[in-house]
Design a protein around this motif. Structure first.
Motif, short mmCIF file in Angstrom:
data_model
loop_
_atom_site.label_atom_id
_atom_site.label_comp_id
_atom_site.label_asym_id
_atom_site.label_seq_id
_atom_site.Cartn_x
_atom_site.Cartn_y
_atom_site.Cartn_z
N THR A 2 -3.58 -0.52 -8.20
CA THR A 2 -3.66 -0.89 -6.35
C THR A 2 -4.24 -2.65 -5.61
OG1 THR A 2 -5.69 -0.30 -6.18
CG2 THR A 2 -4.14 1.22 -6.11
N VAL A 3 -2.85 -2.79 -4.64
CA VAL A 3 -3.16 -4.05 -4.04
C VAL A 3 -4.02 -3.27 -2.14
CG1 VAL A 3 -2.09 -5.92 -3.11
CG2 VAL A 3 -1.06 -4.87 -5.20
N CYS A 4 -4.71 -5.29 -2.13
CA CYS A 4 -6.09 -4.86 -0.90
C CYS A 4 -4.86 -5.86 -0.30
CB CYS A 4 -7.34 -4.24 -1.14
SG CYS A 4 -7.97 -4.49 0.49
N LYS A 5 -4.66 -5.83 1.39
CA LYS A 5 -4.25 -6.95 1.73
C LYS A 5 -4.57 -7.26 3.33
CE LYS A 5 0.62 -6.23 0.45
NZ LYS A 5 2.66 -6.15 1.70
N GLU A 6 -5.83 -6.14 3.08
CA GLU A 6 -7.47 -6.84 4.08
C GLU A 6 -7.96 -8.15 3.80
OE1 GLU A 6 -6.98 -5.06 6.93
OE2 GLU A 6 -5.60 -3.74 5.96
N THR A 7 -8.29 -8.61 4.95
CA THR A 7 -8.94 -9.87 4.99
C THR A 7 -10.13 -9.76 4.71
OG1 THR A 7 -7.36 -10.85 6.91
CG2 THR A 7 -9.27 -11.91 5.83
N ILE A 8 -10.97 -9.75 3.79
CA ILE A 8 -11.73 -10.16 3.15
C ILE A 8 -12.49 -11.25 2.64
CG2 ILE A 8 -11.16 -7.86 2.37
CD1 ILE A 8 -12.12 -8.68 -0.71
N CYS A 9 -14.07 -11.23 2.54
CA CYS A 9 -14.90 -12.09 2.15
C CYS A 9 -15.97 -12.39 1.24
CB CYS A 9 -15.36 -12.77 3.94
SG CYS A 9 -16.61 -14.46 3.16
N LEU A 10 -16.47 -13.21 0.64
CA LEU A 10 -17.47 -13.00 -0.40
C LEU A 10 -18.91 -12.06 -0.15
CD1 LEU A 10 -16.56 -15.40 -3.49
CD2 LEU A 10 -15.31 -12.91 -2.32
N ASP A 67 -24.15 -11.05 7.91
CA ASP A 67 -22.37 -10.46 8.17
C ASP A 67 -21.96 -10.37 6.46
OD1 ASP A 67 -22.81 -13.54 10.27
OD2 ASP A 67 -23.93 -14.33 8.67
N SER A 68 -21.96 -9.36 6.77
CA SER A 68 -21.75 -8.60 5.33
C SER A 68 -21.41 -7.40 5.54
CB SER A 68 -22.92 -7.87 4.36
OG SER A 68 -22.31 -8.14 3.10
N PHE A 69 -20.20 -6.41 4.93
CA PHE A 69 -19.85 -6.07 5.35
C PHE A 69 -19.18 -5.03 4.39
CE2 PHE A 69 -19.15 -8.32 8.90
CZ PHE A 69 -19.65 -7.29 10.17
N SER A 70 -19.24 -3.98 3.77
CA SER A 70 -18.53 -2.69 2.93
C SER A 70 -17.75 -2.63 2.38
CB SER A 70 -19.27 -1.39 2.76
OG SER A 70 -19.05 -0.75 1.44
N TRP A 71 -16.95 -3.19 1.28
CA TRP A 71 -15.57 -2.58 0.31
C TRP A 71 -15.21 -1.71 0.44
CZ3 TRP A 71 -15.50 -7.62 -2.74
CH2 TRP A 71 -15.45 -9.02 -2.45
N LYS A 87 -11.51 2.91 -1.79
CA LYS A 87 -11.19 4.55 -1.81
C LYS A 87 -9.75 4.40 -1.40
CE LYS A 87 -15.90 6.33 -0.97
NZ LYS A 87 -16.44 6.78 -0.32
N GLY A 88 -8.86 3.62 -0.76
CA GLY A 88 -7.35 3.21 -0.15
C GLY A 88 -7.50 4.12 1.36
N LYS A 89 -8.73 3.23 1.76
CA LYS A 89 -8.85 4.09 3.14
C LYS A 89 -9.24 2.85 4.23
CE LYS A 89 -10.42 7.92 1.72
NZ LYS A 89 -11.93 9.59 2.34
N PRO A 90 -7.89 1.71 4.28
CA PRO A 90 -8.12 0.37 4.94
C PRO A 90 -8.46 0.50 6.66
CG PRO A 90 -6.08 0.53 4.41
CD PRO A 90 -6.57 1.38 3.61
N GLY A 91 -8.24 1.66 7.28
CA GLY A 91 -8.59 2.41 8.19
C GLY A 91 -10.08 1.99 8.78
N GLN A 92 -10.44 2.39 7.78
CA GLN A 92 -11.57 2.84 7.74
C GLN A 92 -12.70 1.49 7.80
OE1 GLN A 92 -13.23 6.40 5.57
NE2 GLN A 92 -11.53 7.83 6.74
#
Length: 488
Positions: free
Chosen positions: A356-364, A388-392, A397-402
């Motif tokens: 799978t490929v995720c195109k959402e903007t994330i940060c380490l 400043d941390s957010f769960s991936w 789970k393939g639910k970028p909307g969440q």
């Protein structure tokens, strides 16, 4: 009636069964987006193990290190807090640097340890250890260190103090050096770049990565036999300078010492995957691979000028040979995408669909919140930890909307800020803030605005055409800076 106690015992065993995943976080040192074939099909450097990691898990195409240099990214990874909120506002520390992570500050390690995980770090630290000097002003190697990773939540720690080009060249296990310095490492130039300094009796520059890799594999095999899940933070020493691939990799890539070193990094990842697979814990072990910032290798467009293949002392590739940072503008240290857009992959057969490929903007900086959710541990309030941390996990789970994330803030070596909102990126300064010209100065106009969807290589500044967008993003950045948190 005798069946009831048996059933009760079985039920209690079921309750004790721990189905939370093991977490292995591999942090390469200065690897570029274009160094991995899974992200750059044109790359001639073989990366079969990273390609396999991508094939068996998720590839993140818009993943960013919070800083474009080493120390601040490591601070953010472990604390869930952008480093520019700390006392370090630019640059990096050296091997003797004052400890940066405050002892009272929760780390991802201390948080997982409280949740029942065994926690370990094996690799490069670069966050300060509390070295002390004796009455004569000499480094006191016999005194236990006062600010080791074991003081910050790690059950086990085997590290080198900083990047492999910084003295002291020693291993530190727990709070003690394993081999007291009895030699001096001479200064060397690129590619095997080293600063002059103390060299431990049991330390070998060329064998360092192999030693850390073996220790990590052995650690995985040992922890796999235990009941509790484990967290392993494995920060590599490569392909950062000194670019000193082991002899068995030298000349293998046909792309100079840097290409050979990338091959060794790929092999290292393969060894970790093999250790996990051989231990029978593949299905419920999350392996995350990424880099603390992008590559230091420049891009040269003129094939007649010196480059790494014509002269291995050159820190640049002719674009026809290799593009270490892929298509992105800039290099390590820059606020441009080429400074902090990093290769990132995650494999967890039980929780991530392969390929799978995720195109959402994330940060380490998101590791803390991600690990917390996987450990089923309540994430502290942002004024207590990980602001400043957010769960991936929704992305896994393939639910970028969440996935609800505040704008990602990027930071250059010189302290230049940039903010990312959807396809828009605003640089609050007039240059790269790093190595590429013009370097510019932070908070010095004109600001620079780019639409990364239409202009991924940041060639067209739209700030003068989109003043309202500039104002919105500027306000968002200053609010995050002022609030001392980006998580609500």
């Amino acid at each position: 009636m005798k069946i009831i106690p048996f059933l009760l015992l079985g039920f209690l065993c079921f309750l004790r069964a721990d189905d939370r995943p093991n977490v292995i976080f591999i942090l390469a040192d200065d690897m570029g987006y274009g160094d991995v074939q899974a992200l750059n099909p044109k790359s001639k450097i073989p990366t079969p193990h990273l390609n396999r990691l991508a094939k068996e898990g998720m590839t993140f195409t818009d993943a960013h290190s919070p800083s474009a240099v080493c120390t601040p990214t490591r601070y953010a990874v472990l604390t869930g807090r952008y480093c520019w909120r700390s006392r370090l506002k630019s640059g990096v520390q050296n091997g003797y640097g004052t400890p940066l992570i405050e002892k009272e500050r929760p780390t991802v390690a201390s948080h997982l340890k409280q949740a029942g995980y065994h926690t370990a770090v094996i690799g490069k630290w670069h966050l300060g250890l509390g070295f002390e000097k004796d009455a004569k002003g000499q480094w006191d190697w016999s005194t236990p260190l006062g600010h080791s990773p074991v003081d910050l939540g790690f059950d086990r720690s085997l590290i080198i103090p900083a990047s492999l080009d910084f003295p002291p060249y020693v291993y530190v296990e727990g709070r003690k050096i394993t081999g007291l310095p009895d030699r001096t490492q001479p200064k060397q130039g690129f590619p095997g770049y080293l600063r002059e300094g103390e060299l431990g009796s049991d330390f070998s520059i060329i064998d360092c990565l192999d030693r850390l890799t073996k220790e990590s594999g052995d650690h995985i095999a040992k922890r796999a036999k235990e009941k509790n899940p484990f967290f392993l933070y494995f920060p590599l020493t490569a392909p950062h300078k000194p670019v000193s691939p082991h002899p068995r990799f030298q000349g293998k890539s046909k792309l100079g010492p840097y290409g050979d070193f990338v091959m060794q990094v790929d092999w290292t990842v393969g060894q970790v995957m093999k250790a996990v697979d051989d231990a029978g814990i593949k299905d419920n072990t999350l392996i995350i691979y990424t880099s603390d910032n992008a590559s230091f290798m420049y891009r040269e467009s003129d094939k007649d000028k010196p480059h790494h293949l014509s002269d291995e002392t050159e820190q640049r590739y002719f674009v026809g040979d290799h593009t270490a940072n892929g298509p992105w503008r800039g290099t390590k240290a820059d606020v441009w995408e080429g400074g902090h857009r990093v290769p990132t992959f995650a494999r967890w057969p039980k929780g991530i669909k392969a390929g799978t490929v995720c195109k959402e903007t994330i940060c380490l900086v998101d590791l803390f919140a991600t690990a917390s959710e996987l450990a089923k541990a309540k994430l502290p309030k942002p004024n207590e930890a990980a602001p400043d941390s957010f769960s991936w996990v929704p992305l896994f789970k393939g639910k970028p909307g969440q996935f609800r994330r505040a704008p990602v803030i990027n930071h250059s070596a010189a302290g230049m800020f940039a903010i990312r909102m959807d396809e828009w990126k605003l640089v609050l300064g007039n240059g790269s803030g790093g190595r590429q010209q013009p370097k510019g100065r932070r908070f010095t106009p004109p600001w620079q605005l780019f639409n990364l969807e239409e202009d991924p290589t940041e060639t067209t500044d739209l700030a003068s055409r989109e003043p309202e967008q500039v104002q919105r993003m500027e306000a968002a950045l200053f609010q995050i800076l002022a609030n001392d948190k980006s998580r609500k």
